[in-house]
Design an enzyme around this catalytic site. Structure first.
Site, PDB file in Angstrom:
ATOM      1  N   GLY A  49       0.845  -1.186   0.000  1.00 16.71           N
ATOM      2  CA  GLY A  49       0.000   0.000   0.000  1.00 16.71           C
ATOM      3  C   GLY A  49       0.881   1.235   0.000  1.00 16.71           C
ATOM      4  CD  GLN A  54       3.259   5.951   2.748  1.00 20.64           C
ATOM      5  OE1 GLN A  54       2.319   5.355   2.266  1.00 20.64           O
ATOM      6  NE2 GLN A  54       4.281   5.320   3.317  1.00 20.64           N
ATOM      7  CB  CYS A  96       5.302   2.501   7.497  1.00 26.09           C
ATOM      8  SG  CYS A  96       4.714   3.942   6.578  1.00 26.09           S
ATOM      9  CG  LEU A  97       6.782   1.232   1.507  1.00 29.21           C
ATOM     10  CD1 LEU A  97       6.236   1.421   0.102  1.00 29.21           C
ATOM     11  CD2 LEU A  97       7.956   0.260   1.496  1.00 29.21           C
ATOM     12  CG  HIS A 138      -0.559   1.261   7.380  1.00 29.77           C
ATOM     13  ND1 HIS A 138       0.401   0.786   8.246  1.00 29.77           N
ATOM     14  CD2 HIS A 138       0.091   2.134   6.548  1.00 29.77           C
ATOM     15  CE1 HIS A 138       1.571   1.357   7.949  1.00 29.77           C
ATOM     16  NE2 HIS A 138       1.406   2.171   6.915  1.00 29.77           N
ATOM     17  CD  GLU A 139      -1.155   2.546   2.646  1.00 27.26           C
ATOM     18  OE1 GLU A 139      -0.789   3.724   2.477  1.00 27.26           O
ATOM     19  OE2 GLU A 139      -0.359   1.655   2.966  1.00 27.26           O
ATOM     20  CG  HIS A 142       0.214   6.915   5.428  1.00 23.55           C
ATOM     21  ND1 HIS A 142       1.307   7.359   6.148  1.00 23.55           N
ATOM     22  CD2 HIS A 142       0.437   5.595   5.201  1.00 23.55           C
ATOM     23  CE1 HIS A 142       2.150   6.352   6.329  1.00 23.55           C
ATOM     24  NE2 HIS A 142       1.646   5.264   5.769  1.00 23.55           N
TER      25      HIS A 142
HETATM   26 NI    NI Z   1       2.673   3.424   5.683  1.00 17.70          NI
END
Ligand code: NI
Length: 176
Positions: A49, A54, A96-97, A138-139, A142
């Site tokens: 995701g 991000q 998380c990226l 989670h997304e 953000h």
């Molecule tokens: Ni994330």
């Protein structure tokens, strides 16, 4: 298509609520390109995701997708809202990226009903369960400036990647 630069923890863009997308803008090539680039960047980094903030775009747009067993379809969500949370909770390892090298356990509702526009501007309304539900939550976090670390109730599970691989890898850890 392009691999975009990922904003990392500490970048103020990750803490800022994202702006709604003008539905008129969705069909424009520049926005369609952003969607394609988000998918490409997510796949390049082996994530499941990625949210527009991000990649330093403070807009209410996320992409998700996870191939294989227990996976879920590639999904684009624009201006998404969670309409309903299921009554049961699930605890999963998350990464998380935007947070390099850390994993931690987060407890979230195991089912959500989500509404949002797709890449054609069409309204979608569906239920997601398990990993898909966790990924969506989670997304969407953000989009309101929240990181999975904020959702951890027991910081004692916070684990560096090398130690995760050594001690905890038998439990799946999505990188979202
Ligand atoms: Ni994330």
């Amino acid at each position: 298509m392009a691999i975009l630069h990922i904003a990392k923890l500490g970048n103020p863009v990750l803490r800022k609520p994202a702006d709604p997308v003008d539905p008129e803008a969705i069909k424009k090539p520049v926005f369609q390109q952003l969607i394609d680039d988000l998918f490409e960047t997510m796949l390049e980094n082996e994530g499941i995701g990625l949210a527009a903030p991000q990649v330093s775009r403070s807009e209410q747009l996320v992409v998700t997708g996870c191939k294989g067993e227990g996976g879920f379809p590639e999904t684009v969500l624009i201006n998404p809202k969670i309409l309903f949370y299921g009554p049961h909770q699930v605890e999963m390892w998350e990464g998380c990226l935007s947070v390099d090298g850390l994993r931690g356990k987060v407890t979230r509702p195991s089912m959500v009903r989500v509404q949002g526009l797709d890449r054609h501007g069409t309204l979608q309304d569906f239920e997601a369960t398990g990993l898909y539900a966790v990924c969506i939550q989670h997304e969407l976090d953000h989009l309101i400036g929240k990181i999975f670390l904020d959702r951890m109730t027991d910081m004692s599970t916070l684990t560096q990647l090398e130690e995760f691989e050594a001690y905890w890898k038998q439990e799946a850890a999505p990188v979202i």
